[in-house]
Design a protein around this motif. Sequence first.
Motif, PDB file in Angstrom:
ATOM      1  N   VAL A 207       0.859  -1.178   0.000  1.00  0.00           N
ATOM      2  CA  VAL A 207       0.000   0.000   0.000  1.00  0.00           C
ATOM      3  C   VAL A 207       0.896   1.230   0.000  1.00  0.00           C
ATOM      4  O   VAL A 207       1.833   1.320   0.802  1.00  0.00           O
ATOM      5  N   LEU A 208       0.609   2.157  -0.904  1.00  0.00           N
ATOM      6  CA  LEU A 208       1.350   3.416  -0.961  1.00  0.00           C
ATOM      7  C   LEU A 208       0.622   4.449  -0.118  1.00  0.00           C
ATOM      8  O   LEU A 208      -0.518   4.815  -0.422  1.00  0.00           O
ATOM      9  N   ASP A 209       1.264   4.925   0.958  1.00  0.00           N
ATOM     10  CA  ASP A 209       0.622   6.001   1.704  1.00  0.00           C
ATOM     11  C   ASP A 209       0.962   7.332   1.029  1.00  0.00           C
ATOM     12  O   ASP A 209       1.763   7.375   0.096  1.00  0.00           O
ATOM     13  N   LEU A 210       0.347   8.396   1.489  1.00  0.00           N
ATOM     14  CA  LEU A 210       0.495   9.668   0.789  1.00  0.00           C
ATOM     15  C   LEU A 210       1.890  10.263   0.904  1.00  0.00           C
ATOM     16  O   LEU A 210       2.225  11.210   0.185  1.00  0.00           O
ATOM     17  N   THR A 211       2.726   9.722   1.789  1.00  0.00           N
ATOM     18  CA  THR A 211       4.119  10.170   1.836  1.00  0.00           C
ATOM     19  C   THR A 211       4.945   9.520   0.733  1.00  0.00           C
ATOM     20  O   THR A 211       6.097   9.907   0.517  1.00  0.00           O
ATOM     21  N   GLY A 212       4.363   8.503   0.061  1.00  0.00           N
ATOM     22  CA  GLY A 212       5.078   7.813  -0.994  1.00  0.00           C
ATOM     23  C   GLY A 212       5.872   6.621  -0.510  1.00  0.00           C
ATOM     24  O   GLY A 212       6.614   6.011  -1.293  1.00  0.00           O
TER      25      GLY A 212
END
Length: 229
Positions: A207-212
Motif C-alpha cells: 500500500v502506498l501512503d500519501l508520503t510515498g
Amino acid sequence: MGAMSESVPVRCPACRREHFYEAPSYPCVCGVPAAPALDQHKAATAVAHRAWDEDWVTVRCEACGRRNQWPYPELGCGCGTVLRIPVAGPSAESTPPVSAPARRRVFQPVTIRTARDAVTAAALYLRWLGYRDIRRADQRPPSGIGLAARGLLARVDPTVRPATLRDVECLWLTAMAESTSCVYFSLAGFSPDARGRADALRIPLFVLDLTGAPQAVNSHADDLDAAGA
C-alpha cells in the motif's frame, strides 16, 4: 547453472501411445532457467477437469533458492487427450548459501498528490530494491498502470477503490506469460479475497501512503523489502 530437464517416456492412458517429454524451463528472477523435476516412476494421467490450484507447481531455483510458480507439465496426445506429467517431490538438497546483499541506504519517498506521483513513488522504490531498466510495461493492464523491470512486472493502482481478486489474477497471469515475477502497489489497499489470492500466488502486495512510502501488506512483500531484487 540451473536445473536441466530430462526427456522421459510418457504413455497415454487412453490410446497407449508412447511419447517422450521434456519439461520446459522458465527463467527465475535471478536469470537462471529452472524446470520441474519429473517423476519417471509414476504414470501420466488424463486431465478430466481444470482446477486453479492444480494447474501450477512450485519450482525451486537451484541457483538462488527462490520458489517460483510454473505451469504444471502437460502434453497433448494425438488422440486428443491432455496428459498431466507427474513431478517429483521437493528436492532434498539444501538451498545453496547466498551472499548477503549490500547494505541499502534509507529509502527516500516522494509525496503523492497525483496518479503520476504514485507511479513515480513505486518506480523509485523498485530501483531502491535493486531492479534496473524500469519502464512502462508493454501491455496496458485493465486497471492501473503497468511498470516493468528486468525480471519483474509491477502494477500501480492509484485509484480510490481497493484492488480486487480479478486485478491480482490478471497481473499474475500476465507475469506468467512473460516468465517474470510480479508485485502490486495500491493506494486504497486490497479486498480480502485479493489478499488471499495474492498470498496463495506468492505476490508481494504494498500500500502506498500519501508520503510515498510503500507499506508491506503480506509476508511476501516483507520478504521482498528485506531481501531486495
